[in-house]
Write an enzyme that holds these catalytic residues in place. Structure first.
Site, PDB file in Angstrom:
ATOM      1  N   GLU A   1     -48.067 -97.779 -32.705  1.00 33.31           N
ATOM      2  CA  GLU A   1     -49.037 -97.614 -33.783  1.00 33.31           C
ATOM      3  C   GLU A   1     -49.600 -98.917 -34.336  1.00 33.31           C
ATOM      4  O   GLU A   1     -49.347 -99.280 -35.495  1.00 33.31           O
ATOM      5  CB  GLU A   1     -48.424 -96.777 -34.915  1.00 33.31           C
ATOM      6  CG  GLU A   1     -47.915 -95.427 -34.447  1.00 33.31           C
ATOM      7  CD  GLU A   1     -47.456 -94.528 -35.603  1.00 33.31           C
ATOM      8  OE1 GLU A   1     -47.281 -95.034 -36.717  1.00 33.31           O
ATOM      9  OE2 GLU A   1     -47.280 -93.323 -35.378  1.00 33.31           O
TER      10      GLU A   1
ATOM     11  N   ARG B   1     -36.526 -91.715 -26.812  1.00 33.87           N
ATOM     12  CA  ARG B   1     -37.419 -92.832 -27.142  1.00 33.87           C
ATOM     13  C   ARG B   1     -36.807 -93.612 -28.309  1.00 33.87           C
ATOM     14  O   ARG B   1     -36.581 -93.044 -29.380  1.00 33.87           O
ATOM     15  CB  ARG B   1     -38.806 -92.307 -27.525  1.00 33.87           C
ATOM     16  CG  ARG B   1     -39.748 -93.398 -27.990  1.00 33.87           C
ATOM     17  CD  ARG B   1     -41.161 -92.870 -28.247  1.00 33.87           C
ATOM     18  NE  ARG B   1     -42.018 -93.947 -28.686  1.00 33.87           N
ATOM     19  CZ  ARG B   1     -42.507 -94.071 -29.925  1.00 33.87           C
ATOM     20  NH1 ARG B   1     -42.247 -93.162 -30.844  1.00 33.87           N
ATOM     21  NH2 ARG B   1     -43.267 -95.096 -30.230  1.00 33.87           N
TER      22      ARG B   1
ATOM     23  N   TYR C   1     -49.279 -86.053 -36.367  1.00 37.98           N
ATOM     24  CA  TYR C   1     -48.642 -85.330 -37.467  1.00 37.98           C
ATOM     25  C   TYR C   1     -49.584 -84.340 -38.141  1.00 37.98           C
ATOM     26  O   TYR C   1     -49.187 -83.249 -38.503  1.00 37.98           O
ATOM     27  CB  TYR C   1     -48.091 -86.322 -38.506  1.00 37.98           C
ATOM     28  CG  TYR C   1     -46.905 -87.076 -37.950  1.00 37.98           C
ATOM     29  CD1 TYR C   1     -45.635 -86.533 -38.006  1.00 37.98           C
ATOM     30  CD2 TYR C   1     -47.077 -88.291 -37.292  1.00 37.98           C
ATOM     31  CE1 TYR C   1     -44.546 -87.188 -37.452  1.00 37.98           C
ATOM     32  CE2 TYR C   1     -45.999 -88.956 -36.726  1.00 37.98           C
ATOM     33  CZ  TYR C   1     -44.734 -88.395 -36.808  1.00 37.98           C
ATOM     34  OH  TYR C   1     -43.667 -89.031 -36.239  1.00 37.98           O
TER      35      TYR C   1
ATOM     36  N   ASN D   1     -49.020 -90.320 -31.188  1.00 40.21           N
ATOM     37  CA  ASN D   1     -48.208 -89.765 -32.268  1.00 40.21           C
ATOM     38  C   ASN D   1     -49.116 -88.912 -33.138  1.00 40.21           C
ATOM     39  O   ASN D   1     -50.146 -89.385 -33.617  1.00 40.21           O
ATOM     40  CB  ASN D   1     -47.586 -90.873 -33.124  1.00 40.21           C
ATOM     41  CG  ASN D   1     -46.565 -91.687 -32.345  1.00 40.21           C
ATOM     42  OD1 ASN D   1     -46.145 -91.284 -31.250  1.00 40.21           O
ATOM     43  ND2 ASN D   1     -46.162 -92.809 -32.885  1.00 40.21           N
TER      44      ASN D   1
ATOM     45  N   GLU E   1     -44.503 -88.788 -30.658  1.00 44.37           N
ATOM     46  CA  GLU E   1     -43.919 -88.418 -31.954  1.00 44.37           C
ATOM     47  C   GLU E   1     -44.660 -87.203 -32.474  1.00 44.37           C
ATOM     48  O   GLU E   1     -45.895 -87.161 -32.448  1.00 44.37           O
ATOM     49  CB  GLU E   1     -44.073 -89.526 -33.011  1.00 44.37           C
ATOM     50  CG  GLU E   1     -43.193 -90.719 -32.818  1.00 44.37           C
ATOM     51  CD  GLU E   1     -43.379 -91.748 -33.938  1.00 44.37           C
ATOM     52  OE1 GLU E   1     -43.803 -91.382 -35.053  1.00 44.37           O
ATOM     53  OE2 GLU E   1     -43.117 -92.923 -33.663  1.00 44.37           O
TER      54      GLU E   1
ATOM     55  N   HIS F   1     -41.562-101.603 -32.746  1.00 45.01           N
ATOM     56  CA  HIS F   1     -41.769-100.528 -33.726  1.00 45.01           C
ATOM     57  C   HIS F   1     -41.664-101.173 -35.120  1.00 45.01           C
ATOM     58  O   HIS F   1     -40.832-100.797 -35.932  1.00 45.01           O
ATOM     59  CB  HIS F   1     -40.760 -99.404 -33.533  1.00 45.01           C
ATOM     60  CG  HIS F   1     -41.169 -98.088 -34.131  1.00 45.01           C
ATOM     61  ND1 HIS F   1     -41.234 -96.920 -33.403  1.00 45.01           N
ATOM     62  CD2 HIS F   1     -41.535 -97.737 -35.395  1.00 45.01           C
ATOM     63  CE1 HIS F   1     -41.605 -95.912 -34.185  1.00 45.01           C
ATOM     64  NE2 HIS F   1     -41.784 -96.390 -35.413  1.00 45.01           N
TER      65      HIS F   1
HETATM   66  C1  FCB Z   1     -44.910 -92.682 -37.708  1.00 43.07           C
HETATM   67  C2  FCB Z   1     -43.909 -93.750 -37.364  1.00 43.07           C
HETATM   68  C3  FCB Z   1     -42.484 -93.288 -37.409  1.00 43.07           C
HETATM   69  C4  FCB Z   1     -42.224 -92.323 -38.533  1.00 43.07           C
HETATM   70  C5  FCB Z   1     -43.269 -91.238 -38.583  1.00 43.07           C
HETATM   71  C6  FCB Z   1     -43.058 -90.221 -39.663  1.00 43.07           C
HETATM   72  O1  FCB Z   1     -46.087 -93.274 -38.153  1.00 43.07           O
HETATM   73  O2  FCB Z   1     -44.164 -94.269 -36.094  1.00 43.07           O
HETATM   74  O3  FCB Z   1     -41.675 -94.419 -37.449  1.00 43.07           O
HETATM   75  O4  FCB Z   1     -42.099 -92.997 -39.715  1.00 43.07           O
HETATM   76  O5  FCB Z   1     -44.533 -91.807 -38.727  1.00 43.07           O
END
Ligand code: FCB
Length: 460
Positions: free
Chosen positions: A171, A82, A299, A297, A351, A126
């Site tokens: 995003e 990607r 985290y 995405n 992500e 992006h």
């Molecule tokens: C996301 C972004 C990516 C990267 C990660 C850690 O929000 O899409 O570009 O910075 O965080």
């Protein structure tokens, strides 16, 4: 990680494993071969905007190291890569003339991926909007919507026949909220009404681009990528519950409801009052144009306190170098909720990854925490698969250590270490683990393809 290897049978046989990057974060070559400036080039020049005072002029120098980086990708054994196109590299002013040398770069990238048996997953936006469009109002200006649709069609005309997927935006919440409300990201505006108008135009441009791409015969799978988290109240108080409900509205439902139900959430709309966006007849139907896949995405979770910012230290969980809690079960919960509350097409985790303070010594980087993070989140996706969520793929963020936006180069997300003095790449232990995991996955696929479709419990 034997426990994770043991769970791989949970994934469908055609599940796509990959890694992700973005143009501004890795390419460098900021003004080479006719590239125009982007809002991130400009933002980096603002005193204090980037933690370490850095910029993307060189970044990982991926633009000049393309073939070696493609070989690195191939050595991992990924199914897909990607990446994003830098709009000002291919169309320096964001409209009008195309830059053939910029286009050639992405042509070499796509063909280089295909030659190595890797599926190209292209993201159109992006975050690196051409500066020339920001000068005319950027995403807050409705005219940018049509500029984006034209850009999408131009990319498809040149590359679309060889792409597996096209993602419109990465995003939109980040671009709208962090870019236009808190101003900690480019273009650095602090005005809520502007942010909400930008969010609306991002969604509208997504829907109209999907329509235009289909109309010109694009065969790639079309979708959008959202940053989503489960939102939980810090305590059981009424106030925290209300604050969490609003945050869920602004982060999750503000994007999911229009995309899949063709309307904005009423509670958030009322909360915004005069800051709600201008919406024209037909906009909501365009935004809800059916898509082929949704990217998520993930985290960490989002913990909300009515009293103000919540201290992640108080959660008692391990934290990454970003200060983000490690909450793999939050990913399962999120995927289940998305599947339950909206009618979803194929779903990707586009992500997922973690920043840690790595040290490279004697050609090795022992990043056990990152490996554990990735393994536990892959297991969390497997748990969602077993519970019926239509998962299509998973991508690690990121292939390379890179320019982590307002954090500069201090935060390392790569599974491949980059020495930013020499630009030398060194696969970390997490990359070696991922490679071994993917090899085991492939063996399992070829040995027992039909069994891969069965839930874990029914497999011997
Ligand atoms: C996301 C972004 C990516 C990267 C990660 C850690 O929000 O899409 O570009 O910075 O965080």
């Amino acid at each position: 990680m034997p426990q994770t290897f043991a769970r791989q049978h949970a994934f469908p046989a055609d599940f796509v494993w990959g890694v992700a990057t973005s143009s501004f974060q890795i390419e460098g070559a900021a003004a080479d071969d006719g590239k125009g400036p982007s809002i991130w080039d400009d933002f980096c020049r603002r005193p204090g905007a980037i933690a370490d005072g850095s910029h993307g002029d060189v970044a990982c120098d991926h633009y000049h190291r393309l073939q070696a980086d493609l070989d690195l990708l191939a050595s991992l054994g990924v199914d897909a890569y990607r990446f994003s196109v830098s709009w000002p590299r291919v169309q320096p002013l964001g409209q009008g003339a195309w830059n053939p040398r910029g286009m050639d770069f992405y042509e070499r990238l796509v063909d280089g991926l295909l030659a190595r048996g890797i599926k190209p997953y292209l993201t159109l936006n992006h975050w690196d909007l051409p500066s020339a469009l920001q000068a005319r109002g950027g995403w807050a200006d409705r005219d940018t919507v049509q500029r984006f649709v034209d850009y999408a069609c131009g990319i498809d005309a040149r590359l679309g026949d060889r792409l597996a997927t096209i993602t419109t935006h990465n995003e939109p919440w980040v671009m709208a909220f962090l870019g236009h409300e808190t101003g900690v990201f480019a273009p650095g505006i602090r005005h809520r009404a502007t942010a909400m108008q930008a969010a609306h135009h991002l969604l509208l441009s997504h829907g109209l681009a999907v329509q235009a791409l289909r109309a010109q015969g694009c065969a790639a799978s079309l979708g959008i990528v959202l940053n989503l988290s489960p939102v939980v109240p810090a305590t059981s108080s009424e106030d925290d519950a209300a604050a969490a409900r609003l945050e869920d509205g602004r982060l999750v439902r503000w994007y999911m409801d229009p995309l899949f139900h063709g309307r904005y959430p009423v509670d958030v709309w009322h909360h915004l009052g005069a800051d709600a966006p201008q919406v024209q007849p037909g906009d909501m139907a365009a935004i809800a144009t059916p898509i082929d896949h949704l990217g998520v995405n993930y985290y960490t979770r989002s913990v909300v306190s009515a009293a103000g910012p919540w201290d992640a230290q108080s959660g008692g969980r391990p934290l990454t170098d970003m200060g983000w809690e490690v909450v793999p079960e939050g990913l399962t919960a999120l995927l289940l909720r998305l599947h339950r509350d909206w009618r979803l097409p194929a779903l990707y985790v586009n992500e997922n990854g973690a920043a840690y303070r790595d040290t490279c010594a004697a050609g090795r980087v022992h990043d056990a925490e990152r490996t554990a993070y990735i393994a536990s989140h892959i297991a969390a996706v497997g748990a969602a698969v077993e519970q019926g969520v239509p998962m299509a793929g998973y991508m690690v963020w990121s292939l390379l250590d890179n320019f982590e936006w307002a954090s500069g180069y201090a935060k390392r997300f790569g599974i491949v270490h980059v020495d930013f003095d020499t630009l030398q790449r060194t696969p970390k232990d997490s990359a070696l683990w991922y490679r071994a995991f993917l090899a085991a996955q492939r063996m399992q696929r070829s040995a027992a393809a039909p069994a891969n479709l069965q839930p874990a419990t029914s497999t011997p």
